[in-house]
Design a protein around this motif. Sequence first.
Motif, PDB file in Angstrom:
ATOM      1  N   VAL A 123       0.865  -1.195   0.004  1.00 30.04           N
ATOM      2  CA  VAL A 123       0.017  -0.036   0.076  1.00 30.04           C
ATOM      3  C   VAL A 123       0.748   1.236  -0.192  1.00 30.04           C
ATOM      4  O   VAL A 123       0.508   2.442  -0.607  1.00 30.04           O
ATOM      5  N   SER A 124       1.897   1.319   0.800  1.00 30.44           N
ATOM      6  CA  SER A 124       2.858   2.341   0.916  1.00 30.44           C
ATOM      7  C   SER A 124       3.569   2.681  -0.743  1.00 30.44           C
ATOM      8  O   SER A 124       3.572   3.892  -0.937  1.00 30.44           O
ATOM      9  N   LEU A 125       3.752   1.632  -1.390  1.00 24.11           N
ATOM     10  CA  LEU A 125       4.244   1.598  -2.496  1.00 24.11           C
ATOM     11  C   LEU A 125       3.526   2.519  -3.624  1.00 24.11           C
ATOM     12  O   LEU A 125       3.632   3.256  -4.469  1.00 24.11           O
ATOM     13  N   LEU A 126       2.208   1.504  -3.403  1.00 22.19           N
ATOM     14  CA  LEU A 126       1.069   2.243  -4.322  1.00 22.19           C
ATOM     15  C   LEU A 126       0.821   3.552  -4.212  1.00 22.19           C
ATOM     16  O   LEU A 126       0.704   4.435  -5.173  1.00 22.19           O
ATOM     17  N   LEU A 127       0.677   4.091  -2.703  1.00 20.72           N
ATOM     18  CA  LEU A 127       0.466   5.441  -2.682  1.00 20.72           C
ATOM     19  C   LEU A 127       1.641   6.239  -3.037  1.00 20.72           C
ATOM     20  O   LEU A 127       1.263   7.260  -3.533  1.00 20.72           O
ATOM     21  N   SER A 128       2.757   5.764  -3.047  1.00 19.41           N
ATOM     22  CA  SER A 128       4.006   6.538  -3.727  1.00 19.41           C
ATOM     23  C   SER A 128       3.619   6.815  -5.187  1.00 19.41           C
ATOM     24  O   SER A 128       3.970   7.996  -5.466  1.00 19.41           O
ATOM     25  N   VAL A 129       3.239   5.970  -5.776  1.00 22.32           N
ATOM     26  CA  VAL A 129       3.159   5.896  -7.269  1.00 22.32           C
ATOM     27  C   VAL A 129       1.837   6.858  -7.440  1.00 22.32           C
ATOM     28  O   VAL A 129       1.954   7.702  -8.156  1.00 22.32           O
ATOM     29  N   LEU A 130       0.822   6.843  -6.693  1.00 18.14           N
ATOM     30  CA  LEU A 130      -0.128   7.905  -6.696  1.00 18.14           C
ATOM     31  C   LEU A 130       0.194   9.382  -6.608  1.00 18.14           C
ATOM     32  O   LEU A 130      -0.180  10.099  -7.416  1.00 18.14           O
ATOM     33  N   CYS A 131       1.038   9.307  -5.694  1.00 18.20           N
ATOM     34  CA  CYS A 131       1.506  10.656  -5.183  1.00 18.20           C
ATOM     35  C   CYS A 131       2.428  11.348  -6.416  1.00 18.20           C
ATOM     36  O   CYS A 131       2.280  12.518  -6.582  1.00 18.20           O
ATOM     37  N   MET A 132       3.283  10.386  -6.949  1.00 15.60           N
ATOM     38  CA  MET A 132       3.935  11.183  -8.028  1.00 15.60           C
ATOM     39  C   MET A 132       3.096  11.343  -9.231  1.00 15.60           C
ATOM     40  O   MET A 132       3.280  12.217  -9.966  1.00 15.60           O
ATOM     41  N   PHE A 133       1.897  10.622  -9.418  1.00 13.52           N
ATOM     42  CA  PHE A 133       0.875  11.047 -10.438  1.00 13.52           C
ATOM     43  C   PHE A 133       0.191  12.239 -10.205  1.00 13.52           C
ATOM     44  O   PHE A 133       0.188  13.114 -11.202  1.00 13.52           O
ATOM     45  N   LEU A 134      -0.089  12.556  -8.942  1.00 15.09           N
ATOM     46  CA  LEU A 134      -0.844  13.744  -8.595  1.00 15.09           C
ATOM     47  C   LEU A 134       0.122  14.830  -8.844  1.00 15.09           C
ATOM     48  O   LEU A 134      -0.193  16.150  -8.947  1.00 15.09           O
ATOM     49  N   ILE A 135       1.273  14.713  -8.467  1.00 13.42           N
ATOM     50  CA  ILE A 135       2.554  15.702  -8.667  1.00 13.42           C
ATOM     51  C   ILE A 135       2.491  15.899 -10.014  1.00 13.42           C
ATOM     52  O   ILE A 135       2.404  17.442 -10.439  1.00 13.42           O
ATOM     53  N   TYR A 136       2.679  15.023 -10.595  1.00 14.64           N
ATOM     54  CA  TYR A 136       2.706  15.132 -12.358  1.00 14.64           C
ATOM     55  C   TYR A 136       1.497  16.031 -12.888  1.00 14.64           C
ATOM     56  O   TYR A 136       1.865  17.016 -13.710  1.00 14.64           O
ATOM     57  N   ILE A 137       0.305  15.726 -12.441  1.00 14.78           N
ATOM     58  CA  ILE A 137      -0.905  16.415 -12.970  1.00 14.78           C
ATOM     59  C   ILE A 137      -0.964  17.878 -12.300  1.00 14.78           C
ATOM     60  O   ILE A 137      -2.107  18.430 -12.719  1.00 14.78           O
ATOM     61  N   GLY A 138      -0.368  18.028 -11.316  1.00 15.69           N
ATOM     62  CA  GLY A 138      -0.561  19.418 -10.821  1.00 15.69           C
ATOM     63  C   GLY A 138      -1.182  19.433  -9.430  1.00 15.69           C
ATOM     64  O   GLY A 138      -1.746  20.644  -8.989  1.00 15.69           O
ATOM     65  N   PHE A 139      -1.533  18.444  -8.703  1.00 21.07           N
ATOM     66  CA  PHE A 139      -2.420  18.464  -7.472  1.00 21.07           C
ATOM     67  C   PHE A 139      -1.504  18.176  -6.204  1.00 21.07           C
ATOM     68  O   PHE A 139      -1.431  17.212  -5.803  1.00 21.07           O
ATOM     69  N   GLN A 140      -0.628  19.211  -6.166  1.00 14.95           N
ATOM     70  CA  GLN A 140       0.337  19.348  -5.096  1.00 14.95           C
ATOM     71  C   GLN A 140      -0.259  19.087  -3.645  1.00 14.95           C
ATOM     72  O   GLN A 140       0.380  18.481  -2.909  1.00 14.95           O
ATOM     73  N   THR A 141      -1.372  19.726  -3.391  1.00 19.15           N
ATOM     74  CA  THR A 141      -1.822  19.567  -2.076  1.00 19.15           C
ATOM     75  C   THR A 141      -2.170  18.264  -1.808  1.00 19.15           C
ATOM     76  O   THR A 141      -1.910  17.648  -0.724  1.00 19.15           O
ATOM     77  N   SER A 142      -2.929  17.578  -2.781  1.00 22.41           N
ATOM     78  CA  SER A 142      -3.457  16.045  -2.553  1.00 22.41           C
ATOM     79  C   SER A 142      -2.116  15.112  -2.658  1.00 22.41           C
ATOM     80  O   SER A 142      -2.183  14.156  -1.881  1.00 22.41           O
ATOM     81  N   ALA A 143      -1.118  15.522  -3.278  1.00 19.60           N
ATOM     82  CA  ALA A 143      -0.146  14.789  -3.380  1.00 19.60           C
ATOM     83  C   ALA A 143       0.694  14.639  -1.856  1.00 19.60           C
ATOM     84  O   ALA A 143       1.182  13.743  -1.448  1.00 19.60           O
ATOM     85  N   VAL A 144       0.781  15.866  -1.257  1.00 15.25           N
ATOM     86  CA  VAL A 144       1.316  15.834   0.049  1.00 15.25           C
ATOM     87  C   VAL A 144       0.549  14.976   1.052  1.00 15.25           C
ATOM     88  O   VAL A 144       1.044  14.290   1.825  1.00 15.25           O
ATOM     89  N   GLY A 145      -0.973  14.882   0.973  1.00 16.39           N
ATOM     90  CA  GLY A 145      -1.703  14.123   1.832  1.00 16.39           C
ATOM     91  C   GLY A 145      -1.389  12.640   1.705  1.00 16.39           C
ATOM     92  O   GLY A 145      -1.368  11.760   2.471  1.00 16.39           O
TER      93      GLY A 145
END
Length: 195
Positions: A123-145
Amino acid sequence: KQKKIFVKLFRDLDYNFAHLKAFSTYTEDMLETYDFSELEYEDYAAMYKNIMEELTLTTPSLLFSAVSLIMLAYTNRFLSYAQVVRTLKGDYDLHPTRITAAQIDNLRKRLSLIRTMQILGIVSLLLSVLCMFLIYIGFQTSAVGVFAISLLCLICSLGISIGEIVISVRALDLHLSEMERQKAKKTSSDDPLYS
């Protein structure tokens, strides 16, 4: 580099501004002599906060190597326990003892903990990938969470790993106590004083 300079300068400004406001005679019009306003300070404070919260694509990717190594260790542990379970089952079928039954119970707990550790690591690994995707598309605040939750999952996984190690030590204690009991029994039967 400009962001680092800004962060350092703002920290100095914030420190001095806080000292200035601590005086009881402080008023906003004191800032006019320095061609500075409370509104400008708030703008700088917002910029500072944005820089400090900024995640880059490399930040969550740092977890990849750590989680990969942890998952490898967990998998190796799981495979070695599976082999031990097979051996213990054969021993228990041939010679059921209290020690073997206790070891089987102990292994059941350990396997359950390893499963939980592996799930939290994945789950930690999957959320890290999701975080990278959120950063890539510009959702910085969501990526931090999402990154924070990813770190929490990794922390929980490592915490459970500590608990599993404690249980593993108890299993080895069962072996050692049985060996000591057998050694004491053998010593007492070999000793002429006990005959």
